[in-house]
Design an enzyme around this catalytic site. Sequence first.
Site, PDB file in Angstrom:
ATOM      1  N   CYS A 113       0.837  -1.197   0.000  1.00 56.80           N
ATOM      2  CA  CYS A 113       0.000   0.000   0.000  1.00 56.80           C
ATOM      3  C   CYS A 113       0.879   1.257   0.000  1.00 56.80           C
ATOM      4  O   CYS A 113       1.473   1.588  -1.014  1.00 56.80           O
ATOM      5  CB  CYS A 113      -0.984  -0.030   1.165  1.00 56.80           C
ATOM      6  SG  CYS A 113      -2.402   1.075   0.939  1.00 56.80           S
ATOM      7  N   HIS A 219      -3.476  -5.519   0.248  1.00 56.62           N
ATOM      8  CA  HIS A 219      -2.979  -5.919   1.568  1.00 56.62           C
ATOM      9  C   HIS A 219      -2.949  -7.445   1.702  1.00 56.62           C
ATOM     10  O   HIS A 219      -3.879  -8.043   2.235  1.00 56.62           O
ATOM     11  CB  HIS A 219      -3.857  -5.318   2.668  1.00 56.62           C
ATOM     12  CG  HIS A 219      -3.649  -3.855   2.875  1.00 56.62           C
ATOM     13  ND1 HIS A 219      -2.782  -3.344   3.822  1.00 56.62           N
ATOM     14  CD2 HIS A 219      -4.172  -2.777   2.233  1.00 56.62           C
ATOM     15  CE1 HIS A 219      -2.789  -2.024   3.769  1.00 56.62           C
ATOM     16  NE2 HIS A 219      -3.632  -1.648   2.814  1.00 56.62           N
ATOM     17  N   GLU A 221      -1.187  -9.118   3.710  1.00 59.94           N
ATOM     18  CA  GLU A 221      -0.967  -9.533   5.101  1.00 59.94           C
ATOM     19  C   GLU A 221      -2.272  -9.871   5.812  1.00 59.94           C
ATOM     20  O   GLU A 221      -2.272 -10.558   6.834  1.00 59.94           O
ATOM     21  CB  GLU A 221      -0.214  -8.442   5.871  1.00 59.94           C
ATOM     22  CG  GLU A 221      -1.041  -7.275   6.383  1.00 59.94           C
ATOM     23  CD  GLU A 221      -1.435  -6.266   5.305  1.00 59.94           C
ATOM     24  OE1 GLU A 221      -2.153  -5.297   5.633  1.00 59.94           O
ATOM     25  OE2 GLU A 221      -1.025  -6.436   4.145  1.00 59.94           O
TER      26      GLU A 221
END
Length: 256
Positions: A113, A219, A221
């Site tokens: 990001c 994202h 993660e």
Amino acid sequence: MSHLPIIGITACSWQIGQHAVQINDAKYSQAVSTAAKGLPVILPVLADMLDPAEIIHHLDGLLFTGAPSNIEPYLYGGPPSPPGMPCDPARDQLALPLWRAAVKAGLPVLGICRGLQEMNVAFGGTLRQRLDPPGAEHEPPSNEPIELQYDRAHAITVQPGGLLARLGLAGVIEVNSVHSQGIASVGGGLRIEAVAEDGLVEGLSVEDSVAFALGIQWHPEWQVTSNPDYLAIFEAFGDACRLHAAQRASASEQAQ
């Protein structure tokens, strides 16, 4: 012998009352630990105290995280930010030279990001300060439950022949989308890895990097172990960091 890689994770500067603090979203450290199988170490954004060369010397990888702030526009020749736009000049001051130094040193790097946007600006690229409609669909309403905010939101097309394709993320995949800014012009020496349906660049890699060097707008993660596409990115990053850790250990033994 397996070497546990030490992976630095960028923090953000923040203010709580009268106290200047450093913050970091726990999901990045969790992903480094569970998916990349590394030791997460959070780096404070203290550019006047931390030398990029010293940081790199002690690490096996670097993760540049997302953040609630945006990069100061003057750093890429953009007009002043609109009133109220959150910025973090301390993070800018450390992250941009750290990106360049890490790539030059052959340290594995992953940007997420804001981390992708830092990568692009560090190599001379520019940003769109606001993704107006139809690009506004990239940012979910802030009042949604976090599980919906980070749910898969739109498709991206992975470009053939690149790093993401080599990781098995071929063709069209669905990703989450939590950002209000994006790539405008691509920095020098960077390769486009993925593009959204509206044409927005969603992934970049360093063309001549000797190590893993990837930035992505979404994202991975988030719930990384239950999303094979996201997991593949962190596993490859972790593998590159483990290789660096082994090489660093070998060099240290030979020097003794």
